[in-house]
Design an enzyme around this catalytic site. Structure first.
Site: not given
Ligand code: IMP
Ligand code: MG
Length: 178
Positions: A102-103, A106, A168
């Protein structure tokens, strides 16, 4: 690095390219040690993780595979709370050692809702690697096995992460100004 304007918002430099690469190498080394002979399958979550997944995978020295899937729960700078189901998981993960890439984690809702979809296929193991984690924002219980950097609860862009699709294409991470 100077300020960055993405759509209507201004961002300031936050995590340098060097720091990102250094932290990625660190978790890659750990993964290389733990997965020797296990032929792990990396399942990278698009779009946000594409740069991280590429740089991480380049540092993996054990035999490994990677595939990319799509799911999303975000719109603008606020989580919508909706999780869209995955597209593109054509690999058979039964009995495989799976590492979800995952980036950013949150609230944790995306992975918390998605992991059971992988678990039903009974992988040999299932771990999470994330570039960023916002511990103050995480409300859904998740075990994060490999985390590069924990950050405060503030919106970030760059290095694959976006604000409404833009931002991005930066080598470093920027944080929302103010
Ligand atoms: P969660 O379900 O709340 O953990 O959100 C996870 C997803 O929201 C991530 O995979 C990102 O795509 C997106 N996201 C969360 N925080 C940020 C941020 O600060 N910048 C850009 N995208 C974010
Ligand atoms: Mg994402």
């Amino acid at each position: 690095m100077s300020e960055l304007k993405v759509l209507d918002k201004v961002f300031v430099p936050f995590i340098s390219q060097e720091t990102l690469q250094e932290k990625i190498k660190e978790i890659a080394q750990t993964i290389n040690k733990e997965y020797a002979g296990k032929k792990p399958l990396f399942v990278a979550i698009l779009n946000g993780s594409f740069m991280f997944a590429a740089d991480l995978f380049k540092e993996i020295t054990v035999d490994a595979e990677i595939c990319f899937i799509k799911l999303a729960s975000y719109k603008g700078t606020q989580s919508t709370g909706h999780v869209i189901t995955s597209i593109g998981l054509d690999s058979n993960i039964n009995d495989r050692h799976v590492i979800v890439v995952e980036d950013i984690i949150d609230t944790g809702k995306t992975l918390h809702s998605f992991l059971p979809q992988l678990e039903v296929q009974q992988p040999a193991s299932l771990k999470i690697a994330t570039l960023l984690h916002k511990p103050e924002a995480t409300v859904y219980p998740l075990q994060i096995d490999y985390c590069c950097i924990s950050i405060p609860n503030k919106f970030v862009v760059g290095y694959g992460l976006d604000y409404d699709g833009f931002g991005r294409n930066n080598k470093e991470i920027y944080q929302l100004k103010g």
